[in-house]
Design an enzyme around this catalytic site. Sequence first.
Site, PDB file in Angstrom:
ATOM      1  N   SER A 128     -10.437  26.058  40.471  1.00  0.00           N
ATOM      2  CA  SER A 128      -9.275  26.885  41.272  1.00  0.00           C
ATOM      3  C   SER A 128      -9.069  25.907  42.569  1.00  0.00           C
ATOM      4  O   SER A 128      -9.861  24.942  42.733  1.00  0.00           O
ATOM      5  CB  SER A 128     -10.176  27.989  41.958  1.00  0.00           C
ATOM      6  OG  SER A 128     -10.256  28.935  40.928  1.00  0.00           O
TER       7      SER A 128
HETATM    8  N1  SAH Z   1     -14.721  28.917  38.930  1.00  0.00           N
HETATM    9  C1  SAH Z   1     -14.319  28.199  38.184  1.00  0.00           C
HETATM   10  C2  SAH Z   1     -13.016  28.605  38.005  1.00  0.00           C
HETATM   11  C3  SAH Z   1     -12.764  28.618  36.267  1.00  0.00           C
HETATM   12  S1  SAH Z   1     -11.476  29.215  35.577  1.00  0.00           S
HETATM   13  C4  SAH Z   1     -14.298  26.831  38.895  1.00  0.00           C
HETATM   14  O1  SAH Z   1     -14.371  26.808  40.117  1.00  0.00           O
HETATM   15  O2  SAH Z   1     -13.999  25.885  38.125  1.00  0.00           O
HETATM   16  C5  SAH Z   1     -11.816  30.797  34.781  1.00  0.00           C
HETATM   17  C6  SAH Z   1     -13.020  30.885  34.039  1.00  0.00           C
HETATM   18  O3  SAH Z   1     -13.464  32.004  33.492  1.00  0.00           O
HETATM   19  C7  SAH Z   1     -12.956  29.739  32.875  1.00  0.00           C
HETATM   20  O4  SAH Z   1     -13.994  28.961  32.753  1.00  0.00           O
HETATM   21  C8  SAH Z   1     -13.089  30.931  31.682  1.00  0.00           C
HETATM   22  O5  SAH Z   1     -13.677  30.283  30.458  1.00  0.00           O
HETATM   23  C9  SAH Z   1     -13.721  31.845  32.363  1.00  0.00           C
HETATM   24  N2  SAH Z   1     -13.853  32.905  31.596  1.00  0.00           N
HETATM   25  C10 SAH Z   1     -12.851  33.871  31.122  1.00  0.00           C
HETATM   26  N3  SAH Z   1     -12.979  35.056  30.647  1.00  0.00           N
HETATM   27  C11 SAH Z   1     -14.415  35.293  30.987  1.00  0.00           C
HETATM   28  C12 SAH Z   1     -15.310  36.503  30.341  1.00  0.00           C
HETATM   29  N4  SAH Z   1     -14.890  37.631  30.101  1.00  0.00           N
HETATM   30  N5  SAH Z   1     -16.641  35.978  30.876  1.00  0.00           N
HETATM   31  C13 SAH Z   1     -17.224  35.001  31.453  1.00  0.00           C
HETATM   32  N6  SAH Z   1     -16.205  33.949  31.702  1.00  0.00           N
HETATM   33  C14 SAH Z   1     -14.875  34.067  31.444  1.00  0.00           C
END
Ligand code: SAH
Length: 288
Positions: A128
């Site tokens: 993000s």
């Molecule tokens: N907080 C992260 C942003 C990651 S983007 C950072 O700082 O990098 C969103 C993330 O959510 C992705 O890694 C994706 O694989 C995860 N995600 C999507 N659906 C999910 C679910 N149902 N349960 C757990 N993780 C999930």
Amino acid sequence: MNLQDLVQLVASNTSYLGLNAPRDERVLRALRAVDRQKFIPAGHELTPSLISTEEIGHLRQTIQNLEVESEQYTEFNPPPTEKVMEFIKNLFEAAEPVASSAWTLHLDARELAYQDIPLVIGHEQTCSQPSMVAFMCDILSLEPGMRVLEIGTGCGYHAAVTSEILGAAGHLVSIERLPRLAELGWKNLQEHFNGQLEQRITLLEGDGSFGIYNLGPFDRIYFTAAVNEETFNPTPFARQLALSGVLLYPQQQGSMVRRKYDLGKLEDTQVYKNVCFVPLQGKNGGME
Ligand code: SAH
């Protein structure tokens, strides 16, 4: 650009300020404590495009237009900041002499870690934008010592910032559904917190779209991927929240929703417009 510059960019980001987030100094302090570059995996090109001399001219024109047409930007699609513009201009100026007929522009996401922009981390996921991380930390009103659940660990950057605010007395449970990213998040967080990781953070792999019943109750629960508002059911989360708990989630339709609960009962809802996140996967409000 370095970490200090990045925190400066976040502190002066008017889209973030425009959302009336309380400017909590603790959030900026936490951003200062987490070296974002160490969380971004190398080898993911941001714009692997083939650019000709003509296209460089076109890009330059686009940059000029961007500078004058700032009114069309929305809260979370802000105009590139001056520092980013300067960076892009320098980049094209440096590249122009080698542009004979065509050349490939390789921009490694890691090189841009100190820009206030979202970055690719592989597997079609992103880290993000730091202003967005700060905004979410702000509106969650995180306090040291809280117990928090994060859904979507990704590269672990947001988790590290949250844990810095919660302090050693707080605890973050974070769940990631993609094994390769869970591994990356674990490695990054392990390096950042060293021997303190287990005390501060519990990392899980799997679908977190219904939350985690057996590790609650949580003071705060937040999603880092966007739910489908038509299929997402927030009810299971009300029962996982402690007294005066807050649930925060982005929607694929572009809003950030903050719901406050008291003893499982919805107290109030706030909606912030114009946010953009990767879609959630999973059985509750996800793509599958
Ligand atoms: N907080 C992260 C942003 C990651 S983007 C950072 O700082 O990098 C969103 C993330 O959510 C992705 O890694 C994706 O694989 C995860 N995600 C999507 N659906 C999910 C679910 N149902 N349960 C757990 N993780 C999930």
